[in-house]
Design a protein around this motif. Sequence first.
Motif, PDB file in Angstrom:
ATOM      1  N   CYS A  29       0.836  -1.197   0.000  1.00  0.00           N
ATOM      2  CA  CYS A  29       0.000   0.000   0.000  1.00  0.00           C
ATOM      3  C   CYS A  29       0.874   1.252   0.000  1.00  0.00           C
ATOM      4  CB  CYS A  29      -0.936  -0.021   1.204  1.00  0.00           C
ATOM      5  SG  CYS A  29      -2.000   1.416   1.334  1.00  0.00           S
ATOM      6  N   CYS A  30       1.943   1.220   0.763  1.00  0.00           N
ATOM      7  CA  CYS A  30       2.878   2.350   0.830  1.00  0.00           C
ATOM      8  C   CYS A  30       3.535   2.585  -0.536  1.00  0.00           C
ATOM      9  CB  CYS A  30       3.920   2.077   1.905  1.00  0.00           C
ATOM     10  SG  CYS A  30       5.029   3.440   2.221  1.00  0.00           S
ATOM     11  N   TRP A 118       9.727   8.126   9.061  1.00  0.00           N
ATOM     12  CA  TRP A 118      10.148   7.137   8.066  1.00  0.00           C
ATOM     13  C   TRP A 118      11.333   7.673   7.268  1.00  0.00           C
ATOM     14  CZ3 TRP A 118       8.680   2.213   6.592  1.00  0.00           C
ATOM     15  CH2 TRP A 118       7.505   1.710   7.131  1.00  0.00           C
ATOM     16  N   PHE A 119      11.392   9.003   7.081  1.00  0.00           N
ATOM     17  CA  PHE A 119      12.344   9.587   6.140  1.00  0.00           C
ATOM     18  C   PHE A 119      13.459  10.415   6.766  1.00  0.00           C
ATOM     19  CE2 PHE A 119       8.175   9.254   4.092  1.00  0.00           C
ATOM     20  CZ  PHE A 119       8.487   8.376   3.081  1.00  0.00           C
ATOM     21  N   THR A 144      14.153   1.763   6.980  1.00  0.00           N
ATOM     22  CA  THR A 144      12.777   1.407   6.623  1.00  0.00           C
ATOM     23  C   THR A 144      12.455  -0.013   7.071  1.00  0.00           C
ATOM     24  OG1 THR A 144      12.829   2.906   4.736  1.00  0.00           O
ATOM     25  CG2 THR A 144      11.159   1.179   4.692  1.00  0.00           C
ATOM     26  N   LEU A 145      13.378  -0.920   6.871  1.00  0.00           N
ATOM     27  CA  LEU A 145      13.173  -2.297   7.309  1.00  0.00           C
ATOM     28  C   LEU A 145      13.037  -2.371   8.823  1.00  0.00           C
ATOM     29  CD1 LEU A 145      13.000  -5.280   6.519  1.00  0.00           C
ATOM     30  CD2 LEU A 145      15.483  -5.388   6.738  1.00  0.00           C
ATOM     31  N   ALA A 146      13.922  -1.686   9.540  1.00  0.00           N
ATOM     32  CA  ALA A 146      13.849  -1.688  11.009  1.00  0.00           C
ATOM     33  C   ALA A 146      12.551  -1.053  11.491  1.00  0.00           C
ATOM     34  CB  ALA A 146      15.058  -0.951  11.593  1.00  0.00           C
ATOM     35  N   ALA A 150       9.515  -3.016  13.429  1.00  0.00           N
ATOM     36  CA  ALA A 150       9.167  -2.591  14.785  1.00  0.00           C
ATOM     37  C   ALA A 150       7.693  -2.872  15.086  1.00  0.00           C
ATOM     38  CB  ALA A 150       9.484  -1.115  14.980  1.00  0.00           C
ATOM     39  N   SER A 151       6.878  -2.939  14.054  1.00  0.00           N
ATOM     40  CA  SER A 151       5.458  -3.237  14.266  1.00  0.00           C
ATOM     41  C   SER A 151       5.265  -4.646  14.822  1.00  0.00           C
ATOM     42  CB  SER A 151       4.669  -3.077  12.967  1.00  0.00           C
ATOM     43  OG  SER A 151       5.009  -4.097  12.050  1.00  0.00           O
TER      44      SER A 151
END
Length: 180
Positions: A29-30, A118-119, A144-146, A150-151
Amino acid sequence: MPLPLPSVGATPSGTSDLMAPPLPRRLACCLYEGVLLFGVVFIAGYLFGTMSQTRNALDNRHALMAYLFVVLAIYFVWFWSRGQTLAMKTWHIRLVDRQGRRVTQLRAFWRYLLSWLWFLPPLAASLAIGASATGTLLVFAAWTLAWALASRLHPEHQLPQDILAGTRLVTFRPATTKPR
């Protein structure tokens, strides 16, 4: 007369069960949102360049960045306060508050500001270490992966910006209507 939105709660017909969508679907979705935002940013940038009569790409770049920040804020706050962007609708994801209700515009704006996490940290880290373009991409990919993983640490699998903003991403499938 506009149709009322279906409630976001546990129902037998299954509009939503307030479960977080799987991480791959959220990332897809992102990615789709990024494709759609290309058009939004392109048109906004074109309008800015036309209205300010900018002849060189380096002229007015700080004003352009501030303008695009505001344009993106309007875009996301508008759609999130209504529950979904087009990409979220396509991937059956909805943004709600902790109780499963629509988010307010203030809460949507707070989430927008927090979403910059995120950025901004990987970009700041890249600047601090003097990374090349490839190094910046690697730092950004690792962050971004980390951030996404984290979710997995949260019991409801929510991303950090949602936890801090008091929002939740939930799976949302609109009730199907029978043809007449």
